[in-house]
Write a protein that holds these residues in place. Sequence first.
Motif, short mmCIF file in Angstrom:
data_model
loop_
_atom_site.label_atom_id
_atom_site.label_comp_id
_atom_site.label_asym_id
_atom_site.label_seq_id
_atom_site.Cartn_x
_atom_site.Cartn_y
_atom_site.Cartn_z
N LEU A 11 0.83 -1.21 0.00
CA LEU A 11 0.00 0.00 0.00
C LEU A 11 0.87 1.26 0.00
O LEU A 11 0.49 2.27 -0.59
N CYS A 12 2.01 1.19 0.65
CA CYS A 12 2.95 2.32 0.66
C CYS A 12 3.50 2.57 -0.74
O CYS A 12 3.65 3.72 -1.15
N ASP A 13 3.78 1.49 -1.46
CA ASP A 13 4.26 1.63 -2.84
C ASP A 13 3.20 2.31 -3.70
O ASP A 13 3.52 3.21 -4.49
N GLU A 14 1.94 1.92 -3.54
CA GLU A 14 0.86 2.55 -4.30
C GLU A 14 0.70 4.02 -3.89
O GLU A 14 0.51 4.88 -4.76
N ALA A 15 0.76 4.29 -2.60
CA ALA A 15 0.62 5.67 -2.11
C ALA A 15 1.75 6.54 -2.64
O ALA A 15 1.52 7.69 -3.01
N ARG A 16 2.96 5.99 -2.70
CA ARG A 16 4.11 6.74 -3.21
C ARG A 16 3.87 7.16 -4.66
O ARG A 16 4.17 8.28 -5.04
N ARG A 17 3.30 6.26 -5.46
CA ARG A 17 3.00 6.61 -6.85
C ARG A 17 2.00 7.77 -6.93
O ARG A 17 2.16 8.68 -7.74
N VAL A 18 0.98 7.74 -6.08
CA VAL A 18 0.00 8.83 -6.04
C VAL A 18 0.66 10.13 -5.61
O VAL A 18 0.47 11.17 -6.24
N VAL A 19 1.46 10.06 -4.56
CA VAL A 19 2.11 11.27 -4.03
C VAL A 19 3.07 11.86 -5.06
O VAL A 19 3.08 13.07 -5.28
N VAL A 20 3.87 11.03 -5.69
CA VAL A 20 4.81 11.52 -6.71
C VAL A 20 4.04 12.20 -7.84
O VAL A 20 4.39 13.31 -8.27
N ALA A 21 2.98 11.57 -8.32
CA ALA A 21 2.20 12.14 -9.42
C ALA A 21 1.58 13.47 -9.03
O ALA A 21 1.63 14.45 -9.80
N GLU A 22 1.00 13.54 -7.85
CA GLU A 22 0.33 14.78 -7.44
C GLU A 22 1.34 15.88 -7.11
O GLU A 22 1.08 17.06 -7.37
N CYS A 23 2.47 15.51 -6.56
CA CYS A 23 3.51 16.52 -6.30
C CYS A 23 4.09 17.03 -7.61
O CYS A 23 4.36 18.23 -7.74
N ASP A 24 4.27 16.16 -8.58
CA ASP A 24 4.74 16.60 -9.89
C ASP A 24 3.74 17.57 -10.50
O ASP A 24 4.12 18.61 -11.04
N ARG A 25 2.46 17.25 -10.40
CA ARG A 25 1.41 18.11 -10.94
C ARG A 25 1.42 19.49 -10.26
O ARG A 25 1.25 20.50 -10.92
N ILE A 64 -4.73 5.99 -0.68
CA ILE A 64 -4.68 7.44 -0.78
C ILE A 64 -5.47 7.90 -2.00
O ILE A 64 -5.25 7.44 -3.12
N ASP A 65 -6.38 8.84 -1.78
CA ASP A 65 -7.23 9.39 -2.84
C ASP A 65 -6.49 10.54 -3.53
O ASP A 65 -6.23 11.57 -2.91
N PRO A 66 -6.14 10.36 -4.81
CA PRO A 66 -5.41 11.41 -5.52
C PRO A 66 -6.14 12.76 -5.54
O PRO A 66 -5.50 13.80 -5.38
N ALA A 67 -7.46 12.75 -5.68
CA ALA A 67 -8.21 14.00 -5.72
C ALA A 67 -8.10 14.75 -4.40
O ALA A 67 -8.00 15.98 -4.37
N ARG A 68 -8.13 14.03 -3.29
CA ARG A 68 -8.01 14.68 -1.97
C ARG A 68 -6.63 15.29 -1.79
O ARG A 68 -6.49 16.40 -1.29
N VAL A 69 -5.60 14.57 -2.22
CA VAL A 69 -4.24 15.09 -2.13
C VAL A 69 -4.10 16.32 -3.02
O VAL A 69 -3.55 17.35 -2.62
#
Length: 75
Positions: A11-25, A64-69
């Motif tokens: 789940l941490c691996d999946e969350a990291r992908r979401v966080v990286v994508a949203e931080c890049d955005r 982790i919900d990408p929209a919420r982040v």
Amino acid sequence: MVLYSRQGCHLCDEARRVVVAECDRARTGFDEVDVDADPQLQARYGEYVPVVEVDGTVQGFWQIDPARVREALTG
């Protein structure tokens, strides 16, 4: 933004992908903290990792919900 995680956590691996994508955005960075490296964090978060905080407010745990982040980063 802070991602609280632990080694070997899918789940941490999946969350990291979401966080990286949203931080890049949002063109921002994040810190990743291994909860198992600190007994206080391990006691605080236990099995709730991954946990994402933006400006000290928890935005989610486990999945982790990408929209919420995204909202937290831009709102």
